[in-house]
Design a protein around this motif. Structure first.
Motif, PDB file in Angstrom:
ATOM      1  N   ALA A 290       0.829  -1.208   0.000  1.00  0.00           N
ATOM      2  CA  ALA A 290       0.000   0.000   0.000  1.00  0.00           C
ATOM      3  C   ALA A 290       0.866   1.261   0.000  1.00  0.00           C
ATOM      4  O   ALA A 290       0.590   2.219  -0.728  1.00  0.00           O
ATOM      5  N   ALA A 291       1.935   1.242   0.811  1.00  0.00           N
ATOM      6  CA  ALA A 291       2.839   2.394   0.875  1.00  0.00           C
ATOM      7  C   ALA A 291       3.509   2.622  -0.480  1.00  0.00           C
ATOM      8  O   ALA A 291       3.680   3.767  -0.920  1.00  0.00           O
ATOM      9  N   TRP A 292       3.897   1.526  -1.145  1.00  0.00           N
ATOM     10  CA  TRP A 292       4.534   1.645  -2.460  1.00  0.00           C
ATOM     11  C   TRP A 292       3.563   2.227  -3.493  1.00  0.00           C
ATOM     12  O   TRP A 292       3.938   3.083  -4.294  1.00  0.00           O
ATOM     13  N   LEU A 293       2.306   1.771  -3.452  1.00  0.00           N
ATOM     14  CA  LEU A 293       1.310   2.277  -4.397  1.00  0.00           C
ATOM     15  C   LEU A 293       1.013   3.760  -4.170  1.00  0.00           C
ATOM     16  O   LEU A 293       0.642   4.478  -5.103  1.00  0.00           O
ATOM     17  N   LEU A 294       1.185   4.216  -2.924  1.00  0.00           N
ATOM     18  CA  LEU A 294       0.896   5.622  -2.592  1.00  0.00           C
ATOM     19  C   LEU A 294       2.098   6.539  -2.777  1.00  0.00           C
ATOM     20  O   LEU A 294       1.997   7.742  -2.527  1.00  0.00           O
ATOM     21  N   THR A 295       3.225   5.979  -3.214  1.00  0.00           N
ATOM     22  CA  THR A 295       4.445   6.779  -3.387  1.00  0.00           C
ATOM     23  C   THR A 295       4.239   8.029  -4.249  1.00  0.00           C
ATOM     24  O   THR A 295       4.712   9.115  -3.884  1.00  0.00           O
ATOM     25  N   PRO A 296       3.548   7.926  -5.403  1.00  0.00           N
ATOM     26  CA  PRO A 296       3.355   9.143  -6.224  1.00  0.00           C
ATOM     27  C   PRO A 296       2.669  10.285  -5.472  1.00  0.00           C
ATOM     28  O   PRO A 296       2.972  11.460  -5.715  1.00  0.00           O
ATOM     29  N   PHE A 297       1.763   9.959  -4.562  1.00  0.00           N
ATOM     30  CA  PHE A 297       1.062  10.994  -3.806  1.00  0.00           C
ATOM     31  C   PHE A 297       1.996  11.684  -2.813  1.00  0.00           C
ATOM     32  O   PHE A 297       1.866  12.883  -2.561  1.00  0.00           O
ATOM     33  N   ARG A 298       2.949  10.925  -2.267  1.00  0.00           N
ATOM     34  CA  ARG A 298       3.914  11.542  -1.347  1.00  0.00           C
ATOM     35  C   ARG A 298       4.851  12.482  -2.091  1.00  0.00           C
ATOM     36  O   ARG A 298       5.309  13.481  -1.541  1.00  0.00           O
ATOM     37  N   HIS A 299       5.130  12.159  -3.353  1.00  0.00           N
ATOM     38  CA  HIS A 299       6.018  13.005  -4.146  1.00  0.00           C
ATOM     39  C   HIS A 299       5.419  14.383  -4.416  1.00  0.00           C
ATOM     40  O   HIS A 299       6.160  15.352  -4.657  1.00  0.00           O
ATOM     41  N   ILE A 300       4.078  14.463  -4.388  1.00  0.00           N
ATOM     42  CA  ILE A 300       3.444  15.768  -4.623  1.00  0.00           C
ATOM     43  C   ILE A 300       3.031  16.436  -3.307  1.00  0.00           C
ATOM     44  O   ILE A 300       2.262  17.387  -3.298  1.00  0.00           O
ATOM     45  N   GLY A 301       3.542  15.905  -2.199  1.00  0.00           N
ATOM     46  CA  GLY A 301       3.361  16.552  -0.905  1.00  0.00           C
ATOM     47  C   GLY A 301       2.187  16.089  -0.067  1.00  0.00           C
ATOM     48  O   GLY A 301       1.918  16.664   0.995  1.00  0.00           O
ATOM     49  N   LEU A 302       1.465  15.054  -0.516  1.00  0.00           N
ATOM     50  CA  LEU A 302       0.328  14.560   0.266  1.00  0.00           C
ATOM     51  C   LEU A 302       0.795  13.571   1.331  1.00  0.00           C
ATOM     52  O   LEU A 302       1.719  12.794   1.105  1.00  0.00           O
ATOM     53  N   LYS A 303       0.139  13.608   2.490  1.00  0.00           N
ATOM     54  CA  LYS A 303       0.457  12.674   3.564  1.00  0.00           C
ATOM     55  C   LYS A 303      -0.401  11.419   3.402  1.00  0.00           C
ATOM     56  O   LYS A 303      -1.625  11.500   3.332  1.00  0.00           O
ATOM     57  N   THR A 304       0.251  10.282   3.362  1.00  0.00           N
ATOM     58  CA  THR A 304      -0.460   9.025   3.122  1.00  0.00           C
ATOM     59  C   THR A 304      -0.484   8.112   4.354  1.00  0.00           C
ATOM     60  O   THR A 304      -1.038   7.022   4.292  1.00  0.00           O
ATOM     61  N   ARG A 305       0.112   8.564   5.462  1.00  0.00           N
ATOM     62  CA  ARG A 305       0.193   7.717   6.649  1.00  0.00           C
ATOM     63  C   ARG A 305      -1.195   7.308   7.158  1.00  0.00           C
ATOM     64  O   ARG A 305      -1.406   6.162   7.567  1.00  0.00           O
ATOM     65  N   ALA A 306      -2.146   8.244   7.118  1.00  0.00           N
ATOM     66  CA  ALA A 306      -3.493   7.946   7.611  1.00  0.00           C
ATOM     67  C   ALA A 306      -4.136   6.813   6.809  1.00  0.00           C
ATOM     68  O   ALA A 306      -4.772   5.924   7.372  1.00  0.00           O
ATOM     69  N   LEU A 307      -3.944   6.824   5.492  1.00  0.00           N
ATOM     70  CA  LEU A 307      -4.514   5.784   4.649  1.00  0.00           C
ATOM     71  C   LEU A 307      -3.844   4.436   4.914  1.00  0.00           C
ATOM     72  O   LEU A 307      -4.508   3.392   4.946  1.00  0.00           O
ATOM     73  N   GLU A 308      -2.529   4.446   5.127  1.00  0.00           N
ATOM     74  CA  GLU A 308      -1.808   3.207   5.421  1.00  0.00           C
ATOM     75  C   GLU A 308      -2.315   2.593   6.731  1.00  0.00           C
ATOM     76  O   GLU A 308      -2.514   1.374   6.821  1.00  0.00           O
ATOM     77  N   ILE A 309      -2.515   3.437   7.744  1.00  0.00           N
ATOM     78  CA  ILE A 309      -3.032   2.935   9.029  1.00  0.00           C
ATOM     79  C   ILE A 309      -4.462   2.433   8.863  1.00  0.00           C
ATOM     80  O   ILE A 309      -4.854   1.425   9.461  1.00  0.00           O
ATOM     81  N   ALA A 310      -5.254   3.129   8.048  1.00  0.00           N
ATOM     82  CA  ALA A 310      -6.639   2.710   7.822  1.00  0.00           C
ATOM     83  C   ALA A 310      -6.688   1.315   7.191  1.00  0.00           C
ATOM     84  O   ALA A 310      -7.517   0.475   7.576  1.00  0.00           O
ATOM     85  N   ILE A 311      -5.799   1.046   6.238  1.00  0.00           N
ATOM     86  CA  ILE A 311      -5.740  -0.272   5.600  1.00  0.00           C
ATOM     87  C   ILE A 311      -5.411  -1.344   6.631  1.00  0.00           C
ATOM     88  O   ILE A 311      -6.034  -2.409   6.684  1.00  0.00           O
ATOM     89  N   ALA A 312      -4.432  -1.037   7.494  1.00  0.00           N
ATOM     90  CA  ALA A 312      -4.054  -1.991   8.544  1.00  0.00           C
ATOM     91  C   ALA A 312      -5.211  -2.258   9.500  1.00  0.00           C
ATOM     92  O   ALA A 312      -5.455  -3.406   9.899  1.00  0.00           O
ATOM     93  N   LEU A 313      -5.941  -1.215   9.843  1.00  0.00           N
ATOM     94  CA  LEU A 313      -7.066  -1.371  10.774  1.00  0.00           C
ATOM     95  C   LEU A 313      -8.189  -2.213  10.171  1.00  0.00           C
ATOM     96  O   LEU A 313      -8.800  -3.037  10.856  1.00  0.00           O
ATOM     97  N   VAL A 314      -8.467  -1.997   8.885  1.00  0.00           N
ATOM     98  CA  VAL A 314      -9.516  -2.782   8.227  1.00  0.00           C
ATOM     99  C   VAL A 314      -9.160  -4.262   8.256  1.00  0.00           C
ATOM    100  O   VAL A 314      -9.996  -5.119   8.572  1.00  0.00           O
ATOM    101  N   ILE A 315      -7.895  -4.567   7.949  1.00  0.00           N
ATOM    102  CA  ILE A 315      -7.467  -5.968   7.937  1.00  0.00           C
ATOM    103  C   ILE A 315      -7.519  -6.562   9.332  1.00  0.00           C
ATOM    104  O   ILE A 315      -7.968  -7.693   9.539  1.00  0.00           O
ATOM    105  N   ARG A 316      -7.089  -5.799  10.338  1.00  0.00           N
ATOM    106  CA  ARG A 316      -7.063  -6.319  11.701  1.00  0.00           C
ATOM    107  C   ARG A 316      -8.457  -6.413  12.323  1.00  0.00           C
ATOM    108  O   ARG A 316      -8.695  -7.224  13.214  1.00  0.00           O
ATOM    109  N   PHE A 317      -9.381  -5.581  11.850  1.00  0.00           N
ATOM    110  CA  PHE A 317     -10.742  -5.627  12.385  1.00  0.00           C
ATOM    111  C   PHE A 317     -11.517  -6.848  11.887  1.00  0.00           C
ATOM    112  O   PHE A 317     -12.473  -7.275  12.518  1.00  0.00           O
ATOM    113  N   THR A 318     -11.115  -7.398  10.753  1.00  0.00           N
ATOM    114  CA  THR A 318     -11.865  -8.498  10.149  1.00  0.00           C
ATOM    115  C   THR A 318     -12.040  -9.688  11.086  1.00  0.00           C
ATOM    116  O   THR A 318     -13.168 -10.144  11.313  1.00  0.00           O
ATOM    117  N   PRO A 319     -10.943 -10.247  11.648  1.00  0.00           N
ATOM    118  CA  PRO A 319     -11.150 -11.383  12.560  1.00  0.00           C
ATOM    119  C   PRO A 319     -11.903 -10.998  13.827  1.00  0.00           C
ATOM    120  O   PRO A 319     -12.648 -11.812  14.387  1.00  0.00           O
TER     121      PRO A 319
END
Length: 199
Positions: free
Chosen positions: A119-148
């Protein structure tokens, strides 16, 4: 909360996560383009064979986590029966069953850290233009961990229903399930806030 990754080592664990996610995306697009119930059933059979290819213990564990979804599928089918479009309801339920089963297989055979790295690799272009992607990365982790966790909550609700009624659990557990999910989300939000939030 725990990871959904299966402790049972299978051939699928050795496949790079990026390839599995790409295959999942392609399969999802294909499943939503299929307009035949027979083809959807065939796809569900193939998904079952995919689970079995990783061993009977893995298949039982994986399919057990999917049992919680049947009330939602039942609601969809019943609603469309009332609306007079039973085939449409069955098609939607089969599509959801197929896509969730495949997504579950991918998460069971992938480490959470590897999925976050992709996910972090796919979001690399957005970081290059100054956007913060940490929130989205954490959100992905939370969705996966909430499933079980949600799976366990659903199992507890079903057990509570059976302890109080001779009838089978019905769609009525959907509302308390939603309330529990929102409550857990609120607790996670408070925990993140107490740790300084997401920067």
């Amino acid at each position: 909360m725990i990871s959904l990754t299966s402790p049972l080592e299978t051939w699928a664990h050795r496949v790079p996560v990026g390839w599995k996610l790409a295959a999942l995306s392609g399969a999802t697009l294909m499943l939503f383009s299929l307009q035949s119930i027979i083809l959807q059933v065939a796809a569900l059979t193939l998904a079952l064979m995919l689970y079995l290819s990783a061993g009977s213990l893995f298949a039982r564990s994986g399919l057990k986590t999917l049992r919680i979804l049947w009330p939602f599928f039942a609601v969809i089918v019943i609603w469309h029966l009332i609306e007079g479009t039973p085939q449409k309801g069955l098609m939607i339920a089969l599509r959801l069953a197929n896509t969730v089963a495949l997504a579950n297989f991918v998460t069971m055979t992938s480490r959470l850290s590897d999925m976050i790295d992709v996910a972090a690799w796919l979001l690399t272009p957005f970081r290059h233009i100054g956007l913060k992607t940490r929130a989205l990365e954490i959100a992905i982790a939370l969705v996966i961990r909430f499933t079980p966790l949600l799976g366990r909550r659903g199992a507890q609700l079903i057990e509570a229903w059976r302890a109080r009624s001779a009838r089978h659990p019905s769609w009525r557990i959907a509302l308390p399930m939603t309330v529990l999910a929102l409550d857990d989300a609120d607790h996670v939000a408070e925990a993140l806030k107490a740790r300084g939030g997401i920067h």
